[in-house]
Design a protein around this motif. Structure first.
Motif, short mmCIF file in Angstrom:
data_model
loop_
_atom_site.label_atom_id
_atom_site.label_comp_id
_atom_site.label_asym_id
_atom_site.label_seq_id
_atom_site.Cartn_x
_atom_site.Cartn_y
_atom_site.Cartn_z
N PHE A 182 0.53 -1.19 -0.01
CA PHE A 182 0.18 0.01 0.48
C PHE A 182 0.54 1.20 -0.11
N THR A 187 -5.37 5.98 4.93
CA THR A 187 -5.08 5.19 4.62
C THR A 187 -6.48 4.45 4.38
N ILE A 247 -5.15 -1.58 7.96
CA ILE A 247 -5.65 -2.00 6.59
C ILE A 247 -6.84 -3.26 7.27
#
Length: 250
Positions: A20, A119, A242
């Motif tokens: 990511f 995020t 995440i």
């Protein structure tokens, strides 16, 4: 106890965090805070490890354990007390790491709140409008959770430090202390996501108690990343975000 499956899931989230970060070019938010963290951490660790041995020796002289051991002439008991001294050193070093990480969590709370929100925004494909009032609330929430976890963890660490004086029993205390450390670090990293989901601190604590493995797994990899401290803190918060997102929590 905790679920091994949850631990493994949290560990795997670090690999996803690495992908990511590369994909979305977040390195600038990782490197600069990491350099500061790295310098401060190693300076403190060298100081603590260098002086804790003197403290242990002073304590044994105060209790007159050295004279008592010498009078017994037992090499086995001497060996056990050497191990106990080593365990005390390790427990103290873990305690230092705990305090340092919580200090950095508090100081770096604005960055961690921002990274967690960024995020989640990228994963959901939408922007969260910047709300200064909410941002301050996120920071304050992170500070409160950090203080709360620091107090609880310190109490447990002190209890384990006392147990470290007991031969044989003291041998397992560093492992238990390490797992406690992993749990509370992971908890702190995960709570940024819980705040955005409008979970109260009480609800956050209840969730973590039911899913200890998620917190332990996140904190466990952080400890491995101590050897690459420049990326450890920010990777932890991104990995936690995440992982939480993939749980489809409401």
């Amino acid at each position: 106890m905790f679920s091994l499956r949850e631990v493994l899931g949290a560990i795997q989230s670090y690999g996803k965090a690495h992908t990511f970060i590369k994909q979305h070019k977040l390195w600038k938010w990782i490197i600069i805070p990491g350099l500061i963290y790295c310098a401060l951490f190693f300076l403190g660790a060298v100081f603590v490890w260098g002086y804790i041995g003197e403290l242990v020796d002073s304590l044994m002289n105060f209790l007159p354990l050295k004279k008592w051991l010498a009078s017994l002439g037992s090499s086995f008991l001497n060996f056990l007390f050497i191990l106990a001294g080593l365990c005390i050193r390790l427990i103290t070093l873990l305690l230092y790491i705990s305090f340092f990480k919580y200090f950095f969590l508090i100081v770096g709370s604005p960055l961690f709140a921002f990274l967690s929100e960024k995020t989640e925004a990228i994963m959901q494909g939408k922007d969260f409008p910047f709300n200064f009032s909410q941002f301050i609330k996120d920071i304050w929430r992170g500070i409160k959770i950090s203080f709360r976890n620091m107090v609880y963890q310190t109490a447990l660490m002190l209890a384990l430090s006392i147990l470290a004086f007991i031969p044989l029993v003291g041998l397992i205390t560093p492992l238990v202390a390490w797992l406690v450390e992993c749990f509370y670090w992971g908890f702190s990293m995960m709570d940024y996501s819980f705040e955005r989901k409008q979970m109260s601190i009480k609800e956050s604590i209840a969730f973590i108690r039911e899913h200890k493995g998620m917190a332990v797994g996140n904190g466990l990899v952080y400890y491995i990343l101590i050897f690459i401290p420049i990326i450890a803190p920010c990777y932890a918060v991104i990995a936690a975000t995440i992982h939480i997102q993939q749980q489809k929590l409401k």
